[in-house]
Motif scaffolding. Structure first.
Motif, PDB file in Angstrom:
ATOM      1  N   THR A 184       0.813  -1.222   0.000  1.00 60.52           N
ATOM      2  CA  THR A 184       0.000   0.000   0.000  1.00 60.52           C
ATOM      3  C   THR A 184       0.844   1.268   0.000  1.00 60.52           C
ATOM      4  O   THR A 184       0.295   2.367  -0.061  1.00 60.52           O
ATOM      5  N   ALA A 185       2.162   1.138   0.036  1.00 61.34           N
ATOM      6  CA  ALA A 185       3.038   2.301   0.208  1.00 61.34           C
ATOM      7  C   ALA A 185       2.865   3.339  -0.899  1.00 61.34           C
ATOM      8  O   ALA A 185       2.957   4.544  -0.644  1.00 61.34           O
ATOM      9  N   ASP A 186       2.637   2.890  -2.137  1.00 63.16           N
ATOM     10  CA  ASP A 186       2.555   3.813  -3.264  1.00 63.16           C
ATOM     11  C   ASP A 186       1.119   4.167  -3.646  1.00 63.16           C
ATOM     12  O   ASP A 186       0.895   4.824  -4.666  1.00 63.16           O
ATOM     13  N   LEU A 187       0.151   3.738  -2.856  1.00 64.61           N
ATOM     14  CA  LEU A 187      -1.247   4.021  -3.166  1.00 64.61           C
ATOM     15  C   LEU A 187      -1.662   5.372  -2.582  1.00 64.61           C
ATOM     16  O   LEU A 187      -1.206   5.758  -1.509  1.00 64.61           O
ATOM     17  N   LYS A 188      -2.533   6.059  -3.302  1.00 65.70           N
ATOM     18  CA  LYS A 188      -3.104   7.293  -2.772  1.00 65.70           C
ATOM     19  C   LYS A 188      -4.104   6.925  -1.692  1.00 65.70           C
ATOM     20  O   LYS A 188      -5.034   6.152  -1.929  1.00 65.70           O
ATOM     21  N   PRO A 189      -3.966   7.451  -0.472  1.00 63.57           N
ATOM     22  CA  PRO A 189      -4.901   7.085   0.600  1.00 63.57           C
ATOM     23  C   PRO A 189      -6.333   7.463   0.261  1.00 63.57           C
ATOM     24  O   PRO A 189      -6.605   8.505  -0.339  1.00 63.57           O
ATOM     25  N   GLY A 190      -7.229   6.585   0.617  1.00 61.64           N
ATOM     26  CA  GLY A 190      -8.655   6.808   0.446  1.00 61.64           C
ATOM     27  C   GLY A 190      -9.381   6.122   1.586  1.00 61.64           C
ATOM     28  O   GLY A 190      -8.945   6.181   2.731  1.00 61.64           O
ATOM     29  N   THR A 191     -10.457   5.430   1.266  1.00 60.83           N
ATOM     30  CA  THR A 191     -11.183   4.678   2.282  1.00 60.83           C
ATOM     31  C   THR A 191     -10.655   3.250   2.329  1.00 60.83           C
ATOM     32  O   THR A 191     -10.406   2.631   1.295  1.00 60.83           O
ATOM     33  N   ALA A 192     -10.493   2.723   3.517  1.00 62.41           N
ATOM     34  CA  ALA A 192      -9.956   1.373   3.692  1.00 62.41           C
ATOM     35  C   ALA A 192     -10.807   0.597   4.686  1.00 62.41           C
ATOM     36  O   ALA A 192     -11.247   1.150   5.696  1.00 62.41           O
ATOM     37  N   LEU A 193     -11.006  -0.666   4.389  1.00 63.43           N
ATOM     38  CA  LEU A 193     -11.745  -1.570   5.275  1.00 63.43           C
ATOM     39  C   LEU A 193     -10.852  -2.752   5.602  1.00 63.43           C
ATOM     40  O   LEU A 193     -10.421  -3.477   4.700  1.00 63.43           O
ATOM     41  N   ASP A 194     -10.572  -2.949   6.885  1.00 61.05           N
ATOM     42  CA  ASP A 194      -9.774  -4.079   7.355  1.00 61.05           C
ATOM     43  C   ASP A 194     -10.718  -5.084   7.986  1.00 61.05           C
ATOM     44  O   ASP A 194     -11.282  -4.839   9.060  1.00 61.05           O
ATOM     45  N   VAL A 195     -10.916  -6.212   7.316  1.00 58.84           N
ATOM     46  CA  VAL A 195     -11.885  -7.223   7.740  1.00 58.84           C
ATOM     47  C   VAL A 195     -11.174  -8.283   8.579  1.00 58.84           C
ATOM     48  O   VAL A 195     -10.198  -8.889   8.140  1.00 58.84           O
ATOM     49  N   GLY A 196     -11.697  -8.514   9.795  1.00 61.37           N
ATOM     50  CA  GLY A 196     -11.010  -9.397  10.729  1.00 61.37           C
ATOM     51  C   GLY A 196      -9.795  -8.683  11.287  1.00 61.37           C
ATOM     52  O   GLY A 196      -8.703  -9.249  11.373  1.00 61.37           O
ATOM     53  N   LEU A 216      -2.657   1.913   8.525  1.00 59.57           N
ATOM     54  CA  LEU A 216      -3.252   2.591   7.378  1.00 59.57           C
ATOM     55  C   LEU A 216      -3.712   3.998   7.764  1.00 59.57           C
ATOM     56  O   LEU A 216      -3.505   4.957   7.013  1.00 59.57           O
ATOM     57  N   ALA A 217      -4.339   4.130   8.934  1.00 61.95           N
ATOM     58  CA  ALA A 217      -4.769   5.447   9.394  1.00 61.95           C
ATOM     59  C   ALA A 217      -3.573   6.374   9.563  1.00 61.95           C
ATOM     60  O   ALA A 217      -3.628   7.555   9.200  1.00 61.95           O
ATOM     61  N   GLN A 218      -2.486   5.862  10.083  1.00 60.14           N
ATOM     62  CA  GLN A 218      -1.272   6.651  10.247  1.00 60.14           C
ATOM     63  C   GLN A 218      -0.750   7.146   8.902  1.00 60.14           C
ATOM     64  O   GLN A 218      -0.180   8.236   8.796  1.00 60.14           O
ATOM     65  N   ALA A 219      -0.980   6.343   7.848  1.00 59.42           N
ATOM     66  CA  ALA A 219      -0.518   6.700   6.501  1.00 59.42           C
ATOM     67  C   ALA A 219      -1.509   7.593   5.763  1.00 59.42           C
ATOM     68  O   ALA A 219      -1.278   7.926   4.596  1.00 59.42           O
ATOM     69  N   GLY A 220      -2.614   7.957   6.420  1.00 58.93           N
ATOM     70  CA  GLY A 220      -3.544   8.894   5.808  1.00 58.93           C
ATOM     71  C   GLY A 220      -4.842   8.302   5.306  1.00 58.93           C
ATOM     72  O   GLY A 220      -5.694   9.029   4.772  1.00 58.93           O
ATOM     73  N   TRP A 221      -5.039   7.002   5.468  1.00 57.74           N
ATOM     74  CA  TRP A 221      -6.270   6.367   5.031  1.00 57.74           C
ATOM     75  C   TRP A 221      -7.404   6.662   6.021  1.00 57.74           C
ATOM     76  O   TRP A 221      -7.171   6.797   7.224  1.00 57.74           O
ATOM     77  N   GLU A 222      -8.616   6.735   5.493  1.00 57.30           N
ATOM     78  CA  GLU A 222      -9.820   6.786   6.327  1.00 57.30           C
ATOM     79  C   GLU A 222     -10.215   5.338   6.586  1.00 57.30           C
ATOM     80  O   GLU A 222     -10.889   4.707   5.773  1.00 57.30           O
ATOM     81  N   ALA A 223      -9.774   4.796   7.702  1.00 60.37           N
ATOM     82  CA  ALA A 223      -9.815   3.352   7.930  1.00 60.37           C
ATOM     83  C   ALA A 223     -10.973   2.936   8.815  1.00 60.37           C
ATOM     84  O   ALA A 223     -11.336   3.626   9.768  1.00 60.37           O
ATOM     85  N   THR A 224     -11.531   1.776   8.483  1.00 62.38           N
ATOM     86  CA  THR A 224     -12.540   1.108   9.307  1.00 62.38           C
ATOM     87  C   THR A 224     -12.062  -0.305   9.580  1.00 62.38           C
ATOM     88  O   THR A 224     -11.683  -1.026   8.653  1.00 62.38           O
ATOM     89  N   GLY A 225     -12.067  -0.688  10.840  1.00 67.08           N
ATOM     90  CA  GLY A 225     -11.714  -2.047  11.216  1.00 67.08           C
ATOM     91  C   GLY A 225     -12.944  -2.812  11.649  1.00 67.08           C
ATOM     92  O   GLY A 225     -13.717  -2.335  12.485  1.00 67.08           O
ATOM     93  N   VAL A 226     -13.134  -3.984  11.069  1.00 67.36           N
ATOM     94  CA  VAL A 226     -14.292  -4.832  11.375  1.00 67.36           C
ATOM     95  C   VAL A 226     -13.807  -6.136  11.976  1.00 67.36           C
ATOM     96  O   VAL A 226     -12.864  -6.755  11.469  1.00 67.36           O
ATOM     97  N   ASP A 227     -14.449  -6.549  13.052  1.00 69.16           N
ATOM     98  CA  ASP A 227     -14.112  -7.834  13.655  1.00 69.16           C
ATOM     99  C   ASP A 227     -15.334  -8.380  14.384  1.00 69.16           C
ATOM    100  O   ASP A 227     -16.169  -7.609  14.876  1.00 69.16           O
ATOM    101  N   GLN A 245      -9.650   9.562  15.931  1.00 66.27           N
ATOM    102  CA  GLN A 245     -10.495  10.301  15.005  1.00 66.27           C
ATOM    103  C   GLN A 245     -10.267   9.862  13.559  1.00 66.27           C
ATOM    104  O   GLN A 245     -11.023  10.252  12.668  1.00 66.27           O
ATOM    105  N   GLN A 246      -9.219   9.078  13.306  1.00 69.38           N
ATOM    106  CA  GLN A 246      -8.883   8.657  11.942  1.00 69.38           C
ATOM    107  C   GLN A 246      -9.349   7.241  11.613  1.00 69.38           C
ATOM    108  O   GLN A 246      -9.290   6.822  10.461  1.00 69.38           O
TER     109      GLN A 246
END
Length: 202
Positions: free
Chosen positions: A36-48, A58-69, A89-90
């Protein structure tokens, strides 16, 4: 599947049994960072997402992250870590069963890193694929060989993981097997056999 990955099972895991203490101390998976290092941050979903290690990275790298578990216990750890890192907040957390849950949106990046559900890995991956926005990425990291106390369906191979993704809809960015040795908090080394599949939705 011979052993169910229920909410109760995972809550017990994250209370410390079955290696939960070690998992809480693990750094982000290096492939998540490199892919993900070269990707433009956007919305991210981490499943599990477990205790949120990759979602927080991912949030630290600028992504708007959601974690699901499925485990409330895991997400309690994740929320505490987010607050301690100043990232509350991120990133947001969602208690949900990936087998039945449906997100309200599609995401620029959908991640599954060692996530297990009471269905075969390939069926789980097919569900996650539906949650990727056009032009988005699907990053899957699974086990090449299952643990002795895990059902065989918790394992996959690059060929099995990639089989459900046709070239008309998906471009394969990375598909490979890797062996890693990670250090547990007690200093012991653990050999992990990883399957990495990174795809771009056309």
């Amino acid at each position: 599947m011979s052993r169910g990955f229920s909410a109760e099972f995972w809550d017990q895991t994250w209370r410390g049994g079955h290696g939960g203490s070690a998992m809480k101390a693990m750094p982000p998976h290096p492939r998540v960072l490199s892919e993900t290092a070269d990707l433009k941050p956007g919305t991210a979903l981490d499943v599990g997402c477990g205790a949120g290690t990759e979602a927080l990275a991912l949030a630290q790298a600028g992504w708007e992250a959601t974690g699901v578990d499925i485990s409330e216990q895991a997400l309690e750890h994740a929320a505490q870590r987010a607050q301690a890192a100043g990232l509350d907040q991120q990133v947001r957390w969602q208690v949900a069963d990936a087998v039945t849950w449906e997100p309200e949106q599609r995401y620029d990046l959908v991640l599954s890193c060692y996530a297990h559900a009471p269905i075969p890995q390939e069926d789980l991956y097919a569900r996650l694929a539906d949650w990727v926005a056009p032009g988005g990425r699907l990053l899957l990291i699974g086990h090449l060989h299952h643990h002795a106390d895990r059902p065989e369906e918790a394992s996959t191979t690059p060929e099995q993981a990639a089989a459900g993704f046709g070239a008309e809809d998906w471009e394969i960015i990375t598909t490979k097997e890797e062996i890693r040795i990670v250090q547990k908090p007690d200093g012991a080394g653990v050999v992990l056999r990883d399957v990495i599949l990174h795809l771009l939705r056309r």
